[in-house]
Design an enzyme around this catalytic site. Structure first.
Site, PDB file in Angstrom:
ATOM      1  CG  ASN A 107      -1.860   1.143   1.282  1.00  0.00           C
ATOM      2  OD1 ASN A 107      -2.429   1.516   0.245  1.00  0.00           O
ATOM      3  ND2 ASN A 107      -2.063   1.738   2.446  1.00  0.00           N
ATOM      4  CG  HIS A 109      -0.746   6.160   4.882  1.00  0.00           C
ATOM      5  ND1 HIS A 109      -2.122   6.286   4.934  1.00  0.00           N
ATOM      6  CD2 HIS A 109      -0.256   6.981   5.840  1.00  0.00           C
ATOM      7  CE1 HIS A 109      -2.442   7.133   5.904  1.00  0.00           C
ATOM      8  NE2 HIS A 109      -1.328   7.569   6.470  1.00  0.00           N
ATOM      9  CB  SER A 136       5.079   5.320   4.085  1.00  0.00           C
ATOM     10  OG  SER A 136       5.467   6.396   4.902  1.00  0.00           O
ATOM     11  CG  ASP A 145      -2.698   3.636   7.147  1.00  0.00           C
ATOM     12  OD1 ASP A 145      -2.800   3.071   6.054  1.00  0.00           O
ATOM     13  OD2 ASP A 145      -3.416   4.574   7.502  1.00  0.00           O
TER      14      ASP A 145
HETATM   15  C1  GRF Z   1      -2.685   8.419  -2.740  1.00  0.00           C
HETATM   16  O1  GRF Z   1      -2.249   9.677  -2.378  1.00  0.00           O
HETATM   17  C2  GRF Z   1      -2.256   7.407  -1.730  1.00  0.00           C
HETATM   18  O2  GRF Z   1      -1.239   7.849  -0.914  1.00  0.00           O
HETATM   19  C3  GRF Z   1      -3.484   7.170  -0.888  1.00  0.00           C
HETATM   20  O3  GRF Z   1      -4.568   7.434  -1.704  1.00  0.00           O
HETATM   21  C4  GRF Z   1      -4.196   8.312  -2.747  1.00  0.00           C
HETATM   22  C5  GRF Z   1      -4.726   7.704  -3.988  1.00  0.00           C
HETATM   23  O4  GRF Z   1      -4.643   8.550  -5.087  1.00  0.00           O
HETATM   24  N1  GRF Z   1      -3.480   5.854  -0.348  1.00  0.00           N
HETATM   25  P1  GRF Z   1      -4.867   7.970  -6.533  1.00  0.00           P
HETATM   26  O5  GRF Z   1      -6.211   7.265  -6.543  1.00  0.00           O
HETATM   27  O6  GRF Z   1      -3.738   7.042  -6.832  1.00  0.00           O
HETATM   28  O7  GRF Z   1      -4.869   9.177  -7.422  1.00  0.00           O
END
Ligand code: GRF
Length: 213
Positions: A107, A109, A136, A145
Site C-alpha cells: 500500500n 499511504h 510511505s 497503515d
Molecule cells: C494516494 O495519495 C495514496 O497515498 C493514498 O490514496 C491516494 C490515492 O490517489 N493511499 P490515486 O487514486 O492514486 O490518485
C-alpha cells in the site's frame, strides 16, 4: 512475469503511474485486473485506457460487509496474483484476505509512517506544524497503515504550503516511489519473509528515504 491485481477506490493516478512504467518497460509486471469498491472510480477509466480488465463491486449496495469481503476474496483468488497492489483503496481488507496474501500486499499511504496513520494527513501535518511530510510504501498486515515500511518520499513543509500544494508535491513523489518498490518486488530484489522485507538479500531495518531537497 509476475501477475498483480490493483485495488482502487478513486482517481487512480498512482495506478496510472504504475501502468506507464509497465508500458515503457521500466516495470516487468502484468496487471491482470483492476478492482474497485466503487463503480464510479475514475481509475477504472484509466485501467480501460491501458486495456486492463476491470471489475467493480458496489460496496454501498452490500448490507453485510462479510459478503463483500467474501466476494472480493473469491474474485482475487480466481486470478491468483503474485502481488496485490492497493492504490488509493479506501477499505480495510479482511483478516482472511490479509492472511491469504500475507507478504504480497502493498500500500501507499500519504504520511511518513508511523506518523499520521488514517485520513486527512495533509491537513494534520500542516496543523501539527510538522517539519516534513511525505508518503510511505508499506506492507499490508491486518492493522491499518501498519506493516513494514519499505520506502518513504519526504518533503519539507514550506510556510506557504496549503493542503493542495503539499498534496501535489507528495503525490509527484508517490509516482516515483511506488513503481520503484513494485519493480523491486517484481524482479524479486525485494522479498518478504515472515512479514519482514529483505532488499537485495539484506534485511531492511529502516525504510529507504528519498528526499526532494
Ligand atoms: C494516494 O495519495 C495514496 O497515498 C493514498 O490514496 C491516494 C490515492 O490517489 N493511499 P490515486 O487514486 O492514486 O490518485
Amino acid at each position: 512475469m509476475m501477475k498483480a491485481v490493483c485495488l482502487i477506490s478513486g482517481a487512480g493516478t498512482n495506478l496510472e503511474a504504475i501502468l506507464k512504467h509497465i508500458d515503457k518497460e521500466k516495470l516487468n509486471l502484468s496487471i491482470t485486473s483492476v478492482i474497485s469498491d466503487n463503480p464510479k472510480a475514475l481509475g477504472l477509466k484509466i485501467a480501460k485506457k491501458f486495456n486492463i480488465d476491470t471489475h467493480a463491486f458496489n460496496f454501498e449496495k452490500y448490507k453485510d460487509i462479510r459478503i463483500f469481503d467474501d466476494q472480493l476474496e473469491a474474485y482475487v483468488e480466481n486470478i491468483n496474483p503474485d502481488i496485490v497492489i492497493l492504490a488509493g483503496y479506501m477499505r480495510i481488507l479482511s483478516k482472511s484476505f490479509c492472511s491469504l496474501y500475507s507478504g504480497k500486499i502493498i500500500n501507499i499511504h500519504p504520511s511518513l509512517l508511523p506518523k499520521l496513520k488514517g485520513l486527512n494527513t495533509y491537513q494534520r501535518a500542516l496543523s501539527n506544524n510538522e517539519l516534513y511530510h511525505g508518503s510511505s510504501v508499506h506492507l499490508v498486515v491486518n492493522e491499518i497503515d501498519s506493516g513494514s515500511v519499505i520506502i518513504q518520499f519526504r518533503t519539507k513543509i514550506k510556510s506557504s504550503d496549503t493542503v493542495s500544494s503539499l498534496r501535489r508535491r507528495v503525490m509527484e513523489g508517490e509516482y516515483i516511489i511506488y513503481p520503484m518498490v513494485i519493480s523491486y518486488l517484481a524482479n524479486e530484489n525485494l522479498k518478504i519473509i515472515n512479514e519482514e522485507p529483505y532488499l537485495f538479500g539484506k534485511k531492511l531495518i529502516n525504510p529507504i528515504v528519498i528526499d526532494d531537497f
